[in-house]
Design a protein around this motif. Structure first.
Motif, PDB file in Angstrom:
ATOM      1  N   PHE A 152       0.777  -1.238   0.000  1.00 52.22           N
ATOM      2  CA  PHE A 152       0.000   0.000   0.000  1.00 52.22           C
ATOM      3  C   PHE A 152       0.815   1.297   0.000  1.00 52.22           C
ATOM      4  O   PHE A 152       0.399   2.256  -0.702  1.00 52.22           O
ATOM      5  N   ALA A 251      -4.003  -4.328  -3.309  1.00 51.08           N
ATOM      6  CA  ALA A 251      -2.852  -3.532  -2.883  1.00 51.08           C
ATOM      7  C   ALA A 251      -1.778  -3.501  -3.970  1.00 51.08           C
ATOM      8  O   ALA A 251      -1.154  -2.464  -4.209  1.00 51.08           O
ATOM      9  N   TRP A 254      -2.874  -1.101  -6.668  1.00 52.60           N
ATOM     10  CA  TRP A 254      -2.668   0.287  -6.241  1.00 52.60           C
ATOM     11  C   TRP A 254      -1.189   0.659  -6.339  1.00 52.60           C
ATOM     12  O   TRP A 254      -0.850   1.749  -6.806  1.00 52.60           O
ATOM     13  N   VAL A 299     -10.008   1.291  -0.459  1.00 61.38           N
ATOM     14  CA  VAL A 299      -8.727   1.809   0.009  1.00 61.38           C
ATOM     15  C   VAL A 299      -8.992   2.963   0.966  1.00 61.38           C
ATOM     16  O   VAL A 299     -10.115   3.459   1.069  1.00 61.38           O
TER      17      VAL A 299
END
Length: 331
Positions: A152, A251, A254, A299
């Protein structure tokens, strides 16, 4: 190896062009409250006096081993340390960083008390933040949770500020990938976490991460190494890391999106829009195309806000990040 009542801990530092900082680094290793140490200093073909400084300290303390080799990069230097290490546990320290005296003692207590394959601290001091956390915690992560936190990232990336069981690293043949230009630490820690029985986690600051090294690869804009390199590392991870968990996949996506943002920032910061015209357009297109999925996914709110800002103007947001980075370095 020593018995687990008094395990031998290997501290590994790979040095390249860090003579300005390496004395403070080595002194902090020698000042550890935990004394049963093996200190491996890898002179990775450094053109300055880093190797000479390492040799001087080795002549003063028998716990220090120095290896001089041709330049192989940070991952290659760390692999050399892993290959010759005789400790029960190993921890890596970037050569321009340094340790608080209780670092090894604290990290060792985490990994042993939790009977874990690796241990991490969520936090570290930086050259602009030397305030200790107010409340200490200890917890345990599953591989899924650790990989999610790394991608993250809710925890500082890199192989440093962590400790690993040597038996564990050897069992799964976990080594750094020297071909990666950047992000070799992220690849290493996510792969290690995916194989670990569990990951012990603390939050005490005992590692000092330097933000003001003007020669650091992460300080200067470099499209090839940092920008393109980060995308290549994420592609490598995507091909080779088992990610059967939906939260980890989210994750990862992202982080890949964020690497495109990072790559765009490298292009803007180095004023090389014309030289990398195709990549520049690719970054903007990828960021805008995938921003809505980031905004609608589960998120944190801050990441949703960043996605909105990038969707509105990827380049403007890149310039804002550059300004914030320069402000932190000036502090």
């Amino acid at each position: 190896m020593e018995t687990l009542n008094n395990p031998l801990v290997t501290i590994a530092t790979s040095m390249y062009n860090v003579e300005e900082y390496v004395v403070q680094n080595i002194e902090s290793l020698l000042a550890q409250t935990y004394k049963n140490l093996e200190i491996i200093l890898v002179d990775d073909g450094s053109p300055d006096k880093s190797g000479e400084i390492a040799d001087f300290y080795a002549s003063k303390d028998s716990r220090i081993k120095v290896v001089h080799q041709n330049n192989t990069g940070l991952g290659g230097g760390r692999n050399t340390a892993i290959d010759i290490a005789t400790g029960d546990y190993i921890t890596f320290v970037d050569a321009d960083d340094y340790l608080c005296p209780d670092f090894v003692e604290y990290m060792l207590s985490l990994i042993i008390t939790q009977n874990a394959d690796m241990a991490i601290s969520k936090n570290c001091f930086t050259t602009s933040d030397m305030e200790q956390v107010k409340t200490l915690i200890t917890e345990t992560y599953t591989p899924e949770k650790a990989m999610e936190e790394f991608f993250f990232p809710n925890i500082r990336l890199g192989a440093w500020n962590k400790i690993y069981s040597m038996e564990f690293l050897h069992k799964y043949s976990i080594r750094f990938v020297p071909e990666l230009k950047t992000g070799e630490g992220l690849e290493f820690i996510t792969r290690a976490a995916s194989k670990a029985n569990k990951i012990a986690v603390g939050n005490k600051k005992a590692y000092v991460y330097r933000l003001n090294n003007a020669n650091s690869a992460t300080t200067k804009a470099n499209v090839e190494r940092q920008g393109i390199g980060s995308l290549e590392t994420m592609a490598y991870i995507g091909r080779n890391l088992s990610m059967p968990y939906p939260n980890v996949q989210l994750a990862y996506r992202w982080h890949l999106w964020n690497c495109y943002r990072y790559c765009l920032r490298q292009i803007v910061d180095s004023s090389t829009k014309k030289e990398y015209a195709s990549l520049y357009k690719e970054c903007i297109s990828y960021l805008r195309h995938n921003a809505p999925s980031i905004m609608l996914s589960k998120v944190r709110f801050r990441l949703k806000v960043e996605a909105v800002a990038v969707l509105f103007s990827p380049v403007l947001y890149a310039r804002l990040q550059i300004a914030q980075k320069k402000h932190r370095l000036n502090k």
